[in-house]
Each structure stands twice: as C-alpha cells, then as structure tokens.
Write a protein that holds these residues in place. Structure first.
Motif, PDB file in Angstrom:
ATOM      1  N   ASP A   6       0.806  -1.220   0.000  1.00 13.40           N
ATOM      2  CA  ASP A   6       0.000   0.000   0.000  1.00 13.40           C
ATOM      3  C   ASP A   6       0.839   1.269   0.000  1.00 13.40           C
ATOM      4  N   SER A   7       2.022   1.214   0.623  1.00  6.47           N
ATOM      5  CA  SER A   7       2.893   2.383   0.629  1.00  6.47           C
ATOM      6  C   SER A   7       4.349   1.941   0.745  1.00  6.47           C
ATOM      7  N   ARG A  44       2.893   5.447  -4.759  1.00  7.60           N
ATOM      8  CA  ARG A  44       2.664   5.133  -3.349  1.00  7.60           C
ATOM      9  C   ARG A  44       3.879   5.387  -2.456  1.00  7.60           C
TER      10      ARG A  44
END
Length: 93
Positions: A6-7, A44
């Motif tokens: 996600d990041s 991201r």
C-alpha cells in the motif's frame, strides 16, 4: 514473484525497483509488467516531511529529494511539491 504494497518509503521503493530489475533480467517479468509495477510503486512512495527546517536541513532535504527524483523513486510533480513544502517551512536565518 512481486508483491505490491500500500505504501513505500524511498528506501523500500529503491529496493523494490532493484528487485524488479532482477526479475526482468531473469525473464520472470516482461519489461512492460515491470513498468506497471514501477508506476504502482511511484504513486505510493511516502516521504516524511517535518513541520520546520533549518537552512542546512532544508538543503539536505532538497538534495535527498533530487536524488530520489533522479533514481525515479518519486515523480517530478511530487518532487516539486516536496521542495515547495520545504521552502515554505524553512526558518529564516
């Protein structure tokens, strides 16, 4: 294969890019697939920004942003936004 997250921190993004290069070299991924993963990572990347900077810290931060841009870890637009953030929050000497 390659796991998406996600990041990413800038260091994690660089490691992921290196891993993608290895996968392409071993022909596990096509260059086109690796490019899609790189775009995913670039969108991201998270950079830690501080509420204020000394002039010296601002120079170091801007240099780091430049290195990340050259490495392809962050986009040009993101780099411009980070530099503006740093400039706006640099304490006058």
């Amino acid at each position: 294969m390659f796991e998406k997250r996600d990041s990413y921190t800038p260091a994690e993004a660089k490691r992921a890019y290196d891993h993608l290069d290895q996968l392409v070299a071993r022909k596990t991924l096509t260059p086109r697939q690796a490019g899609a993963h790189r775009r995913h990572i670039a969108s991201r990347v998270r950079v830690a920004l501080k509420p204020s900077y000394t002039p010296q810290a601002a120079r170091r931060a801007k240099t780091e942003i430049e290195k990340l841009t050259e490495a392809g870890t962050i986009t040009m637009k993101s780099a411009a936004a980070y530099r503006a953030h740093i400039t706006k929050r640099t304490q006058a000497a």
